[in-house]
Scaffold this motif. Structure first.
Motif, PDB file in Angstrom:
ATOM      1  N   PRO A   1       0.822  -1.217   0.000  1.00  0.00           N
ATOM      2  CA  PRO A   1       0.000   0.000   0.000  1.00  0.00           C
ATOM      3  C   PRO A   1       0.854   1.264   0.000  1.00  0.00           C
ATOM      4  CG  PRO A   1      -0.785  -1.575   1.640  1.00  0.00           C
ATOM      5  CD  PRO A   1       0.531  -2.079   1.151  1.00  0.00           C
ATOM      6  N   THR A   2       0.388   2.263  -0.734  1.00  0.00           N
ATOM      7  CA  THR A   2       1.051   3.565  -0.764  1.00  0.00           C
ATOM      8  C   THR A   2       0.219   4.635  -0.073  1.00  0.00           C
ATOM      9  OG1 THR A   2       0.075   4.084  -2.921  1.00  0.00           O
ATOM     10  CG2 THR A   2       2.236   3.007  -2.917  1.00  0.00           C
ATOM     11  N   ARG A   3      -0.989   4.281   0.333  1.00  0.00           N
ATOM     12  CA  ARG A   3      -1.843   5.209   1.069  1.00  0.00           C
ATOM     13  C   ARG A   3      -2.784   4.403   1.951  1.00  0.00           C
ATOM     14  NH1 ARG A   3      -6.996   7.398  -2.137  1.00  0.00           N
ATOM     15  NH2 ARG A   3      -7.606   5.495  -3.214  1.00  0.00           N
ATOM     16  N   CYS A   4      -3.506   5.101   2.831  1.00  0.00           N
ATOM     17  CA  CYS A   4      -4.344   4.415   3.817  1.00  0.00           C
ATOM     18  C   CYS A   4      -5.625   5.205   4.035  1.00  0.00           C
ATOM     19  CB  CYS A   4      -3.571   4.282   5.134  1.00  0.00           C
ATOM     20  SG  CYS A   4      -4.538   3.622   6.512  1.00  0.00           S
TER      21      CYS A   4
ATOM     22  N   HIS B   1     -15.281   4.183  -0.719  1.00  0.00           N
ATOM     23  CA  HIS B   1     -14.071   4.887  -1.130  1.00  0.00           C
ATOM     24  C   HIS B   1     -13.366   4.094  -2.224  1.00  0.00           C
ATOM     25  CE1 HIS B   1     -10.863   7.882  -0.132  1.00  0.00           C
ATOM     26  NE2 HIS B   1     -10.129   6.985  -0.793  1.00  0.00           N
ATOM     27  N   GLY B   2     -13.163   4.696  -3.357  1.00  0.00           N
ATOM     28  CA  GLY B   2     -12.510   4.018  -4.466  1.00  0.00           C
ATOM     29  C   GLY B   2     -10.995   4.062  -4.361  1.00  0.00           C
ATOM     30  N   VAL B   3     -10.336   2.990  -4.783  1.00  0.00           N
ATOM     31  CA  VAL B   3      -8.871   2.967  -4.731  1.00  0.00           C
ATOM     32  C   VAL B   3      -8.258   3.820  -5.835  1.00  0.00           C
ATOM     33  CG1 VAL B   3      -8.806   0.708  -3.632  1.00  0.00           C
ATOM     34  CG2 VAL B   3      -8.703   0.851  -6.131  1.00  0.00           C
ATOM     35  N   GLU B   4      -9.004   4.058  -6.913  1.00  0.00           N
ATOM     36  CA  GLU B   4      -8.549   4.921  -8.009  1.00  0.00           C
ATOM     37  C   GLU B   4      -7.177   4.501  -8.530  1.00  0.00           C
ATOM     38  OE1 GLU B   4     -10.794   6.709  -9.094  1.00  0.00           O
ATOM     39  OE2 GLU B   4     -12.138   6.842  -7.356  1.00  0.00           O
ATOM     40  N   GLY B   5      -6.981   3.191  -8.636  1.00  0.00           N
ATOM     41  CA  GLY B   5      -5.742   2.670  -9.214  1.00  0.00           C
ATOM     42  C   GLY B   5      -4.543   2.658  -8.290  1.00  0.00           C
TER      43      GLY B   5
ATOM     44  N   THR C   1      -4.045   0.522  -1.743  1.00  0.00           N
ATOM     45  CA  THR C   1      -4.599   1.223  -0.591  1.00  0.00           C
ATOM     46  C   THR C   1      -4.865   0.263   0.557  1.00  0.00           C
ATOM     47  OG1 THR C   1      -5.691   2.784  -2.104  1.00  0.00           O
ATOM     48  CG2 THR C   1      -6.451   2.758   0.181  1.00  0.00           C
ATOM     49  N   LEU C   2      -4.440   0.669   1.747  1.00  0.00           N
ATOM     50  CA  LEU C   2      -4.763  -0.049   2.974  1.00  0.00           C
ATOM     51  C   LEU C   2      -6.010   0.569   3.591  1.00  0.00           C
ATOM     52  CD1 LEU C   2      -4.126  -1.891   5.472  1.00  0.00           C
ATOM     53  CD2 LEU C   2      -2.754   0.022   6.329  1.00  0.00           C
ATOM     54  N   PHE C   3      -6.999  -0.256   3.913  1.00  0.00           N
ATOM     55  CA  PHE C   3      -8.194   0.187   4.624  1.00  0.00           C
ATOM     56  C   PHE C   3      -8.133  -0.383   6.030  1.00  0.00           C
ATOM     57  CE2 PHE C   3      -9.368   0.575   0.210  1.00  0.00           C
ATOM     58  CZ  PHE C   3     -10.076   1.778   0.177  1.00  0.00           C
ATOM     59  N   TYR C   4      -8.076   0.520   7.000  1.00  0.00           N
ATOM     60  CA  TYR C   4      -7.956   0.140   8.407  1.00  0.00           C
ATOM     61  C   TYR C   4      -9.322   0.361   9.045  1.00  0.00           C
ATOM     62  CZ  TYR C   4      -5.735  -0.084  13.080  1.00  0.00           C
ATOM     63  OH  TYR C   4      -5.356  -0.423  14.352  1.00  0.00           O
ATOM     64  N   MET C   5     -10.012  -0.747   9.382  1.00  0.00           N
ATOM     65  CA  MET C   5     -11.431  -0.690   9.742  1.00  0.00           C
ATOM     66  C   MET C   5     -11.736  -1.637  10.897  1.00  0.00           C
ATOM     67  SD  MET C   5     -12.746  -0.903   5.763  1.00  0.00           S
ATOM     68  CE  MET C   5     -14.485  -0.849   6.179  1.00  0.00           C
ATOM     69  N   VAL C   6     -11.008  -1.501  11.984  1.00  0.00           N
ATOM     70  CA  VAL C   6     -11.146  -2.430  13.112  1.00  0.00           C
ATOM     71  C   VAL C   6     -12.522  -2.261  13.759  1.00  0.00           C
ATOM     72  CG1 VAL C   6     -10.169  -3.151  15.313  1.00  0.00           C
ATOM     73  CG2 VAL C   6      -8.659  -2.357  13.479  1.00  0.00           C
TER      74      VAL C   6
ATOM     75  N   SER D   1      -7.692  -6.101  -6.259  1.00  0.00           N
ATOM     76  CA  SER D   1      -6.327  -6.602  -6.095  1.00  0.00           C
ATOM     77  C   SER D   1      -5.387  -5.546  -5.536  1.00  0.00           C
ATOM     78  CB  SER D   1      -5.789  -7.113  -7.437  1.00  0.00           C
ATOM     79  OG  SER D   1      -5.622  -6.046  -8.367  1.00  0.00           O
ATOM     80  N   LYS D   2      -5.820  -4.302  -5.526  1.00  0.00           N
ATOM     81  CA  LYS D   2      -5.009  -3.216  -4.972  1.00  0.00           C
ATOM     82  C   LYS D   2      -5.404  -2.863  -3.540  1.00  0.00           C
ATOM     83  CE  LYS D   2      -3.860  -1.094  -9.396  1.00  0.00           C
ATOM     84  NZ  LYS D   2      -2.419  -1.450  -9.277  1.00  0.00           N
ATOM     85  N   MET D   3      -6.298  -3.640  -2.962  1.00  0.00           N
ATOM     86  CA  MET D   3      -6.800  -3.343  -1.621  1.00  0.00           C
ATOM     87  C   MET D   3      -6.242  -4.301  -0.576  1.00  0.00           C
ATOM     88  SD  MET D   3     -10.848  -2.740  -2.396  1.00  0.00           S
ATOM     89  CE  MET D   3     -11.198  -3.082  -0.690  1.00  0.00           C
TER      90      MET D   3
END
Length: 278
Positions: free
Chosen positions: A72-75, A141-145, A148-153, A174-176
Protein backbone atom coordinates in the motif's frame (compact mmCIF):
# COMPACT_ATOMS: atom_id res chain seq x y z
CA UNK A 1 10.69 0.36 13.73
CA UNK A 2 9.46 3.52 15.38
CA UNK A 3 12.07 5.54 17.20
CA UNK A 4 11.76 6.92 20.73
CA UNK A 5 10.39 10.45 20.84
CA UNK A 6 8.26 10.34 17.68
CA UNK A 7 4.58 11.30 17.44
CA UNK A 8 5.05 14.70 19.05
CA UNK A 9 2.40 17.35 18.61
CA UNK A 10 3.34 20.14 16.24
CA UNK A 11 5.10 22.94 18.08
CA UNK A 12 6.55 20.53 20.65
CA UNK A 13 6.62 22.56 23.86
CA UNK A 14 3.52 23.59 25.74
CA UNK A 15 2.74 27.32 25.75
CA UNK A 16 2.29 29.09 29.09
CA UNK A 17 -1.33 29.74 29.94
CA UNK A 18 -2.47 33.33 29.54
CA UNK A 19 -4.47 35.14 32.16
CA UNK A 20 -8.19 35.55 31.75
CA UNK A 21 -10.92 33.15 30.75
CA UNK A 22 -9.94 32.91 27.09
CA UNK A 23 -6.33 32.24 28.02
CA UNK A 24 -7.25 29.53 30.52
CA UNK A 25 -9.43 27.79 27.97
CA UNK A 26 -6.67 27.93 25.37
CA UNK A 27 -4.07 26.61 27.79
CA UNK A 28 -6.32 23.84 29.07
CA UNK A 29 -7.12 22.65 25.57
CA UNK A 30 -3.46 22.64 24.60
CA UNK A 31 -2.45 20.76 27.74
CA UNK A 32 -5.16 18.19 27.09
CA UNK A 33 -4.04 17.71 23.48
CA UNK A 34 -0.49 17.23 24.68
CA UNK A 35 -1.72 14.63 27.16
CA UNK A 36 -3.54 12.74 24.40
CA UNK A 37 -0.36 12.59 22.31
CA UNK A 38 1.60 11.43 25.37
CA UNK A 39 -0.91 8.66 25.98
CA UNK A 40 -0.61 7.63 22.33
CA UNK A 41 3.15 7.33 22.78
CA UNK A 42 2.55 5.22 25.89
CA UNK A 43 0.16 2.98 23.93
CA UNK A 44 2.79 2.64 21.20
CA UNK A 45 5.45 1.68 23.76
CA UNK A 46 3.11 -0.94 25.25
CA UNK A 47 2.45 -2.46 21.81
CA UNK A 48 6.19 -2.76 21.26
CA UNK A 49 7.22 -3.92 24.73
CA UNK A 50 4.60 -6.64 25.19
CA UNK A 51 5.45 -8.33 21.89
CA UNK A 52 2.07 -7.85 20.25
CA UNK A 53 3.34 -5.54 17.52
CA UNK A 54 6.26 -7.82 16.65
CA UNK A 55 3.95 -10.84 16.45
CA UNK A 56 1.42 -8.90 14.38
CA UNK A 57 4.00 -7.48 11.99
CA UNK A 58 5.66 -10.86 11.59
CA UNK A 59 2.59 -13.05 11.20
CA UNK A 60 0.17 -10.72 9.49
CA UNK A 61 1.55 -7.47 8.14
CA UNK A 62 4.57 -8.99 6.45
CA UNK A 63 2.41 -11.78 5.07
CA UNK A 64 0.70 -9.31 2.77
CA UNK A 65 4.03 -7.72 1.82
CA UNK A 66 5.28 -11.15 0.77
CA UNK A 67 2.06 -11.89 -1.10
CA UNK A 68 1.04 -11.01 -4.62
CA UNK A 69 -0.52 -7.66 -3.72
CA UNK A 70 1.30 -4.37 -4.22
CA UNK A 71 2.47 -2.75 -0.96
CA UNK A 72 0.00 0.00 0.00
CA UNK A 73 1.05 3.56 -0.76
CA UNK A 74 -1.84 5.21 1.07
CA UNK A 75 -4.34 4.42 3.82
CA UNK A 76 -7.99 5.06 4.68
CA UNK A 77 -9.20 4.57 8.26
CA UNK A 78 -12.87 4.28 9.23
CA UNK A 79 -14.54 3.97 12.63
CA UNK A 80 -11.59 4.60 14.93
CA UNK A 81 -13.74 6.04 17.71
CA UNK A 82 -13.04 8.44 20.60
CA UNK A 83 -9.34 7.85 21.13
CA UNK A 84 -9.10 10.71 23.65
CA UNK A 85 -11.30 8.78 26.10
CA UNK A 86 -11.23 5.14 24.93
CA UNK A 87 -8.06 3.12 25.67
CA UNK A 88 -9.04 0.58 22.98
CA UNK A 89 -9.39 3.29 20.32
CA UNK A 90 -6.07 4.76 21.45
CA UNK A 91 -4.38 1.36 21.08
CA UNK A 92 -5.88 1.00 17.62
CA UNK A 93 -4.59 4.43 16.58
CA UNK A 94 -1.14 3.63 17.98
CA UNK A 95 -1.17 0.37 15.99
CA UNK A 96 -2.14 2.29 12.85
CA UNK A 97 0.74 4.73 13.31
CA UNK A 98 3.18 1.82 13.72
CA UNK A 99 1.66 0.23 10.64
CA UNK A 100 2.23 3.35 8.56
CA UNK A 101 5.87 3.35 9.63
CA UNK A 102 6.28 -0.34 8.80
CA UNK A 103 4.73 0.10 5.36
CA UNK A 104 6.54 3.41 4.80
CA UNK A 105 3.29 5.23 4.11
CA UNK A 106 3.63 8.95 5.01
CA UNK A 107 1.05 10.16 7.56
CA UNK A 108 -0.13 12.69 5.01
CA UNK A 109 -1.24 9.79 2.80
CA UNK A 110 -3.54 8.43 5.52
CA UNK A 111 -7.08 9.83 5.74
CA UNK A 112 -9.55 9.11 8.53
CA UNK A 113 -13.27 9.49 9.09
CA UNK A 114 -15.44 8.96 12.11
CA UNK A 115 -18.41 11.23 12.80
CA UNK A 116 -17.82 10.91 16.55
CA UNK A 117 -14.43 12.68 16.47
CA UNK A 118 -14.35 15.74 18.70
CA UNK A 119 -12.80 19.01 17.53
CA UNK A 120 -9.89 18.33 19.87
CA UNK A 121 -9.31 14.86 18.39
CA UNK A 122 -9.41 16.35 14.90
CA UNK A 123 -6.73 18.81 16.02
CA UNK A 124 -4.54 16.00 17.43
CA UNK A 125 -4.84 14.01 14.20
CA UNK A 126 -3.74 17.09 12.30
CA UNK A 127 -0.76 17.55 14.62
CA UNK A 128 0.24 13.96 13.86
CA UNK A 129 0.21 14.80 10.15
CA UNK A 130 -2.86 12.70 9.35
CA UNK A 131 -5.65 13.87 7.05
CA UNK A 132 -9.44 13.80 7.42
CA UNK A 133 -11.99 12.81 4.83
CA UNK A 134 -14.33 15.71 4.20
CA UNK A 135 -17.61 13.79 4.31
CA UNK A 136 -19.24 10.52 5.28
CA UNK A 137 -18.58 8.08 2.43
CA UNK A 138 -20.37 5.21 4.17
CA UNK A 139 -17.34 3.11 3.25
CA UNK A 140 -17.64 3.81 -0.48
CA UNK A 141 -14.07 4.89 -1.13
CA UNK A 142 -12.51 4.02 -4.47
CA UNK A 143 -8.87 2.97 -4.73
CA UNK A 144 -8.55 4.92 -8.01
CA UNK A 145 -5.74 2.67 -9.21
CA UNK A 146 -3.61 3.12 -6.08
CA UNK A 147 -2.62 0.33 -3.71
CA UNK A 148 -4.60 1.22 -0.59
CA UNK A 149 -4.76 -0.05 2.97
CA UNK A 150 -8.19 0.19 4.62
CA UNK A 151 -7.96 0.14 8.41
CA UNK A 152 -11.43 -0.69 9.74
CA UNK A 153 -11.15 -2.43 13.11
CA UNK A 154 -14.57 -3.41 14.52
CA UNK A 155 -16.55 -1.60 11.81
CA UNK A 156 -20.03 -2.71 10.83
CA UNK A 157 -20.48 -5.36 8.17
CA UNK A 158 -22.25 -2.92 5.85
CA UNK A 159 -19.15 -0.72 5.74
CA UNK A 160 -17.02 -3.60 4.42
CA UNK A 161 -19.77 -4.56 1.99
CA UNK A 162 -20.03 -0.97 0.70
CA UNK A 163 -16.26 -0.77 0.25
CA UNK A 164 -16.19 -3.97 -1.80
CA UNK A 165 -19.10 -2.77 -3.95
CA UNK A 166 -17.36 0.54 -4.67
CA UNK A 167 -14.28 -1.35 -5.92
CA UNK A 168 -16.04 -4.29 -7.57
CA UNK A 169 -13.52 -5.30 -10.21
CA UNK A 170 -10.53 -7.63 -10.20
CA UNK A 171 -8.19 -4.73 -10.91
CA UNK A 172 -9.43 -2.57 -8.04
CA UNK A 173 -9.84 -5.32 -5.43
CA UNK A 174 -6.33 -6.60 -6.10
CA UNK A 175 -5.01 -3.22 -4.97
CA UNK A 176 -6.80 -3.34 -1.62
CA UNK A 177 -5.71 -4.55 1.80
CA UNK A 178 -8.32 -4.54 4.57
CA UNK A 179 -7.46 -4.79 8.25
CA UNK A 180 -10.70 -5.33 10.10
CA UNK A 181 -13.28 -7.87 11.19
CA UNK A 182 -12.56 -11.37 9.94
CA UNK A 183 -14.49 -12.22 6.77
CA UNK A 184 -14.26 -15.88 7.78
CA UNK A 185 -15.75 -15.01 11.13
CA UNK A 186 -18.57 -13.10 9.46
CA UNK A 187 -19.32 -16.13 7.29
CA UNK A 188 -19.36 -18.41 10.34
CA UNK A 189 -21.65 -16.18 12.39
CA UNK A 190 -24.31 -15.46 9.79
CA UNK A 191 -26.79 -17.79 8.16
CA UNK A 192 -25.85 -18.22 4.48
CA UNK A 193 -29.11 -16.68 3.28
CA UNK A 194 -28.58 -13.60 5.47
CA UNK A 195 -24.99 -13.18 4.32
CA UNK A 196 -25.95 -13.48 0.65
CA UNK A 197 -29.02 -11.25 1.00
CA UNK A 198 -27.61 -8.42 3.09
CA UNK A 199 -23.86 -8.56 2.49
CA UNK A 200 -23.63 -10.08 -0.94
CA UNK A 201 -20.25 -8.57 -1.85
CA UNK A 202 -18.60 -10.09 1.22
CA UNK A 203 -20.22 -13.41 0.32
CA UNK A 204 -19.04 -13.25 -3.29
CA UNK A 205 -15.43 -12.34 -2.55
CA UNK A 206 -14.80 -14.98 0.13
CA UNK A 207 -13.37 -17.52 -2.32
CA UNK A 208 -10.85 -14.96 -3.57
CA UNK A 209 -9.76 -13.69 -0.17
CA UNK A 210 -6.46 -14.34 1.58
CA UNK A 211 -6.80 -13.77 5.31
CA UNK A 212 -4.34 -13.82 8.20
CA UNK A 213 -5.62 -13.19 11.73
CA UNK A 214 -3.83 -10.91 14.15
CA UNK A 215 -2.39 -12.98 17.00
CA UNK A 216 -4.21 -13.49 20.28
CA UNK A 217 -2.81 -11.53 23.20
CA UNK A 218 -4.33 -11.26 26.69
CA UNK A 219 -3.77 -7.51 26.82
CA UNK A 220 -5.58 -6.84 23.53
CA UNK A 221 -8.36 -9.43 23.49
CA UNK A 222 -11.09 -6.78 23.29
CA UNK A 223 -9.12 -4.30 21.20
CA UNK A 224 -8.17 -6.56 18.29
CA UNK A 225 -10.37 -9.62 18.71
CA UNK A 226 -11.68 -11.06 15.43
CA UNK A 227 -9.28 -8.80 13.48
CA UNK A 228 -7.57 -10.04 10.33
CA UNK A 229 -5.51 -8.77 7.42
CA UNK A 230 -7.33 -9.42 4.13
CA UNK A 231 -6.12 -9.12 0.56
CA UNK A 232 -7.35 -10.31 -2.82
CA UNK A 233 -4.82 -11.90 -5.22
CA UNK A 234 -5.67 -11.04 -8.80
CA UNK A 235 -5.37 -14.67 -9.93
CA UNK A 236 -8.00 -15.78 -7.40
CA UNK A 237 -10.26 -12.91 -8.44
CA UNK A 238 -10.04 -13.95 -12.08
CA UNK A 239 -11.22 -17.44 -11.14
CA UNK A 240 -14.59 -16.09 -9.98
CA UNK A 241 -17.44 -16.67 -12.40
CA UNK A 242 -18.64 -13.92 -14.78
CA UNK A 243 -22.00 -13.90 -12.95
CA UNK A 244 -20.21 -12.73 -9.82
CA UNK A 245 -18.86 -9.66 -11.61
CA UNK A 246 -22.00 -8.86 -13.60
CA UNK A 247 -24.11 -8.04 -10.54
CA UNK A 248 -23.06 -4.56 -9.40
CA UNK A 249 -26.17 -3.17 -7.71
CA UNK A 250 -25.45 -0.68 -4.93
CA UNK A 251 -26.26 -2.08 -1.46
CA UNK A 252 -29.28 -0.57 0.30
CA UNK A 253 -30.02 -2.96 3.25
CA UNK A 254 -33.84 -2.71 3.23
CA UNK A 255 -34.23 -5.91 5.29
CA UNK A 256 -31.55 -5.19 7.92
CA UNK A 257 -32.72 -4.31 11.40
CA UNK A 258 -29.34 -2.70 12.14
CA UNK A 259 -26.90 -1.83 9.35
CA UNK A 260 -24.21 -0.91 11.93
CA UNK A 261 -23.11 2.27 10.18
CA UNK A 262 -23.87 5.95 10.54
CA UNK A 263 -25.45 7.08 7.29
CA UNK A 264 -25.01 10.52 5.79
CA UNK A 265 -28.53 11.52 6.76
CA UNK A 266 -27.98 10.39 10.36
CA UNK A 267 -25.67 13.33 11.09
CA UNK A 268 -26.09 16.84 9.77
CA UNK A 269 -23.38 17.56 7.27
CA UNK A 270 -21.99 14.03 7.51
CA UNK A 271 -18.55 15.35 8.46
CA UNK A 272 -16.00 15.04 11.19
CA UNK A 273 -15.70 18.40 12.95
CA UNK A 274 -13.37 20.78 11.09
CA UNK A 275 -12.63 18.08 8.52
CA UNK A 276 -10.61 18.96 5.46
CA UNK A 277 -10.39 17.16 2.15
CA UNK A 278 -7.68 14.58 1.85
Amino acid sequence: AAQEGEWRAAGGSRRRRRRGRAGREEGEEEESSSRIVRRLREARDDLLSCGFWEASAGASVRALLDGSTDPPTRCVCYGLGRFSTSPAARDQLAFLLLLLEELQVPPGQCALFDPVFSAQEVAVLGQLGLQLLSDNEEGKHGVEGLATLFYMVHCGKALYNNLLWRNWSAEALSKMVIIGNSFKGTEERLLPRILERDYSYIAKVLKATEEVALPDHPRYQDTFNDTSVHWFPVQKLKELSPEVWNFVEEPTYPDCDDVEIIRKEDRAGGCSPAAVGS
